[in-house]
Design a protein around this motif. Structure first.
Motif, PDB file in Angstrom:
ATOM      1  N   ALA A  28       0.811  -1.221   0.000  1.00 31.32           N
ATOM      2  CA  ALA A  28       0.000   0.000   0.000  1.00 31.32           C
ATOM      3  C   ALA A  28       0.845   1.272   0.000  1.00 31.32           C
ATOM      4  CB  ALA A  28      -0.942   0.002   1.198  1.00 31.32           C
ATOM      5  N   ILE A  29       2.039   1.203   0.586  1.00 31.15           N
ATOM      6  CA  ILE A  29       2.902   2.390   0.631  1.00 31.15           C
ATOM      7  C   ILE A  29       4.302   2.105   0.071  1.00 31.15           C
ATOM      8  CG2 ILE A  29       1.683   3.583   2.492  1.00 31.15           C
ATOM      9  CD1 ILE A  29       3.670   2.389   4.471  1.00 31.15           C
ATOM     10  N   ASP A  30       4.453   1.000  -0.671  1.00 37.79           N
ATOM     11  CA  ASP A  30       5.709   0.629  -1.303  1.00 37.79           C
ATOM     12  C   ASP A  30       6.864   0.674  -0.305  1.00 37.79           C
ATOM     13  OD1 ASP A  30       7.380  -0.196  -3.386  1.00 37.79           O
ATOM     14  OD2 ASP A  30       7.873   1.866  -3.936  1.00 37.79           O
ATOM     15  N   LEU A  31       6.675   0.026   0.850  1.00 38.02           N
ATOM     16  CA  LEU A  31       7.643   0.060   1.941  1.00 38.02           C
ATOM     17  C   LEU A  31       8.193  -1.339   2.195  1.00 38.02           C
ATOM     18  CD1 LEU A  31       8.705   1.944   4.355  1.00 38.02           C
ATOM     19  CD2 LEU A  31       7.003   0.715   5.713  1.00 38.02           C
ATOM     20  N   TYR A  32       9.495  -1.428   2.401  1.00 40.01           N
ATOM     21  CA  TYR A  32      10.146  -2.685   2.756  1.00 40.01           C
ATOM     22  C   TYR A  32      10.697  -2.571   4.168  1.00 40.01           C
ATOM     23  CZ  TYR A  32      10.098  -4.198  -2.115  1.00 40.01           C
ATOM     24  OH  TYR A  32       9.712  -4.591  -3.366  1.00 40.01           O
ATOM     25  N   ILE A  33      10.560  -3.648   4.938  1.00 42.67           N
ATOM     26  CA  ILE A  33      11.152  -3.745   6.266  1.00 42.67           C
ATOM     27  C   ILE A  33      12.016  -4.995   6.252  1.00 42.67           C
ATOM     28  CG2 ILE A  33      10.722  -3.939   8.748  1.00 42.67           C
ATOM     29  CD1 ILE A  33       7.852  -2.891   8.168  1.00 42.67           C
ATOM     30  N   CYS A  34      13.306  -4.816   6.471  1.00 40.17           N
ATOM     31  CA  CYS A  34      14.235  -5.947   6.496  1.00 40.17           C
ATOM     32  C   CYS A  34      14.596  -6.226   7.951  1.00 40.17           C
ATOM     33  CB  CYS A  34      15.487  -5.619   5.692  1.00 40.17           C
ATOM     34  SG  CYS A  34      16.647  -7.004   5.604  1.00 40.17           S
ATOM     35  N   VAL A  35      14.369  -7.457   8.409  1.00 40.68           N
ATOM     36  CA  VAL A  35      14.615  -7.857   9.789  1.00 40.68           C
ATOM     37  C   VAL A  35      15.515  -9.087   9.781  1.00 40.68           C
ATOM     38  CG1 VAL A  35      13.546  -8.596  11.950  1.00 40.68           C
ATOM     39  CG2 VAL A  35      12.285  -7.080  10.412  1.00 40.68           C
ATOM     40  N   GLU A  36      16.582  -9.028  10.588  1.00 48.70           N
ATOM     41  CA  GLU A  36      17.443 -10.207  10.699  1.00 48.70           C
ATOM     42  C   GLU A  36      18.119 -10.240  12.057  1.00 48.70           C
ATOM     43  OE1 GLU A  36      21.151 -10.187   8.223  1.00 48.70           O
ATOM     44  OE2 GLU A  36      20.302  -8.274   7.579  1.00 48.70           O
ATOM     45  N   LYS A  37      18.465 -11.440  12.460  1.00 51.40           N
ATOM     46  CA  LYS A  37      19.195 -11.645  13.708  1.00 51.40           C
ATOM     47  C   LYS A  37      20.640 -11.940  13.343  1.00 51.40           C
ATOM     48  CE  LYS A  37      19.481 -14.680  17.691  1.00 51.40           C
ATOM     49  NZ  LYS A  37      20.472 -15.704  17.495  1.00 51.40           N
ATOM     50  N   MET A  38      21.544 -11.193  13.961  1.00 49.22           N
ATOM     51  CA  MET A  38      22.960 -11.426  13.740  1.00 49.22           C
ATOM     52  C   MET A  38      23.618 -11.468  15.112  1.00 49.22           C
ATOM     53  SD  MET A  38      25.256 -12.095  11.636  1.00 49.22           S
ATOM     54  CE  MET A  38      25.398 -11.516   9.987  1.00 49.22           C
ATOM     55  N   ALA A  39      24.217 -12.585  15.426  1.00 49.93           N
ATOM     56  CA  ALA A  39      24.771 -12.829  16.764  1.00 49.93           C
ATOM     57  C   ALA A  39      23.629 -12.711  17.768  1.00 49.93           C
ATOM     58  CB  ALA A  39      25.923 -11.879  17.050  1.00 49.93           C
ATOM     59  N   ASP A  40      23.713 -11.813  18.713  1.00 49.23           N
ATOM     60  CA  ASP A  40      22.647 -11.682  19.708  1.00 49.23           C
ATOM     61  C   ASP A  40      21.851 -10.397  19.530  1.00 49.23           C
ATOM     62  OD1 ASP A  40      24.663  -9.984  20.441  1.00 49.23           O
ATOM     63  OD2 ASP A  40      24.486 -10.371  22.587  1.00 49.23           O
ATOM     64  N   LYS A  41      21.902  -9.815  18.348  1.00 46.60           N
ATOM     65  CA  LYS A  41      21.204  -8.552  18.084  1.00 46.60           C
ATOM     66  C   LYS A  41      20.236  -8.696  16.917  1.00 46.60           C
ATOM     67  CE  LYS A  41      25.027  -5.589  19.584  1.00 46.60           C
ATOM     68  NZ  LYS A  41      24.949  -5.856  20.915  1.00 46.60           N
ATOM     69  N   VAL A  42      19.182  -7.883  16.956  1.00 44.40           N
ATOM     70  CA  VAL A  42      18.239  -7.826  15.847  1.00 44.40           C
ATOM     71  C   VAL A  42      18.551  -6.567  15.053  1.00 44.40           C
ATOM     72  CG1 VAL A  42      15.821  -7.580  15.188  1.00 44.40           C
ATOM     73  CG2 VAL A  42      16.444  -9.075  17.075  1.00 44.40           C
ATOM     74  N   GLU A  43      18.714  -6.720  13.748  1.00 42.59           N
ATOM     75  CA  GLU A  43      18.980  -5.582  12.869  1.00 42.59           C
ATOM     76  C   GLU A  43      17.735  -5.321  12.035  1.00 42.59           C
ATOM     77  OE1 GLU A  43      22.419  -6.591  10.529  1.00 42.59           O
ATOM     78  OE2 GLU A  43      23.704  -6.751  12.287  1.00 42.59           O
ATOM     79  N   ILE A  44      17.331  -4.069  11.960  1.00 40.98           N
ATOM     80  CA  ILE A  44      16.147  -3.687  11.189  1.00 40.98           C
ATOM     81  C   ILE A  44      16.497  -2.492  10.319  1.00 40.98           C
ATOM     82  CG2 ILE A  44      13.773  -2.818  11.303  1.00 40.98           C
ATOM     83  CD1 ILE A  44      13.509  -4.225  13.997  1.00 40.98           C
ATOM     84  N   MET A  45      16.082  -2.539   9.070  1.00 43.68           N
ATOM     85  CA  MET A  45      16.191  -1.363   8.204  1.00 43.68           C
ATOM     86  C   MET A  45      14.908  -1.236   7.403  1.00 43.68           C
ATOM     87  SD  MET A  45      19.096  -2.326   5.427  1.00 43.68           S
ATOM     88  CE  MET A  45      19.255  -3.959   4.777  1.00 43.68           C
ATOM     89  N   VAL A  46      14.573  -0.014   7.084  1.00 44.59           N
ATOM     90  CA  VAL A  46      13.316   0.299   6.413  1.00 44.59           C
ATOM     91  C   VAL A  46      13.616   1.200   5.221  1.00 44.59           C
ATOM     92  CG1 VAL A  46      11.063   1.414   6.688  1.00 44.59           C
ATOM     93  CG2 VAL A  46      12.079   0.177   8.610  1.00 44.59           C
ATOM     94  N   GLY A  47      12.936   0.956   4.111  1.00 49.89           N
ATOM     95  CA  GLY A  47      13.119   1.802   2.934  1.00 49.89           C
ATOM     96  C   GLY A  47      12.004   1.587   1.931  1.00 49.89           C
ATOM     97  N   GLN A  48      12.022   2.398   0.888  1.00 54.18           N
ATOM     98  CA  GLN A  48      10.983   2.321  -0.131  1.00 54.18           C
ATOM     99  C   GLN A  48      11.573   2.037  -1.501  1.00 54.18           C
ATOM    100  OE1 GLN A  48       8.982   6.191   0.883  1.00 54.18           O
ATOM    101  NE2 GLN A  48       7.164   4.893   0.726  1.00 54.18           N
ATOM    102  N   GLY A  49      10.781   1.375  -2.317  1.00 54.98           N
ATOM    103  CA  GLY A  49      11.116   1.180  -3.710  1.00 54.98           C
ATOM    104  C   GLY A  49      12.018   0.004  -4.020  1.00 54.98           C
TER     105      GLY A  49
END
Length: 103
Positions: A28-49
């Motif tokens: 609906a808003i052309d948005l991507y959310i990338c979620v991953e676990k690396m070692a003991d941390k959660v990494e998140i990034m958000v962007g469009q297109g």
């Protein structure tokens, strides 16, 4: 065997070890959310297109390149459409937390 590193031996054995990440697309808003676990941390990034999608497939939230090689390819799982099943940020966070604690 002398002279062969443990990592190259394990790579050649194709043990099925992998690192995974999830790319959520909000059409609906052309948005991507990338979620991953690396070692003991959660990494998140958000962007469009499309360009963000390409970036997320090749780089982590830290900016480090994903180690994609012939013996370590990027494999996509089939997309799942959750239309009609609202997903909140809280639900996504609980899902990620549950995935971490189950390991």
């Amino acid at each position: 065997e002398f002279g062969v590193s443990a990592s190259s031996t394990l790579s050649s054995m194709q043990l099925g070890l992998f690192h995974s990440f999830t790319l959520v697309y909000v059409a609906a808003i052309d948005l991507y959310i990338c979620v991953e676990k690396m070692a003991d941390k959660v990494e998140i990034m958000v962007g469009q297109g499309l360009w963000f999608r390409v970036y997320a497939l090749h780089f982590r939230a830290t900016g480090d390149a994903r180690p994609i090689r012939e013996d370590r390819p990027l494999k996509a799982e089939p997309s799942v459409d959750v239309k009609g099943h609202p997903i909140t940020v809280r639900y996504l966070a609980e899902w990620v937390d549950g995935a971490q604690t189950s390991k």
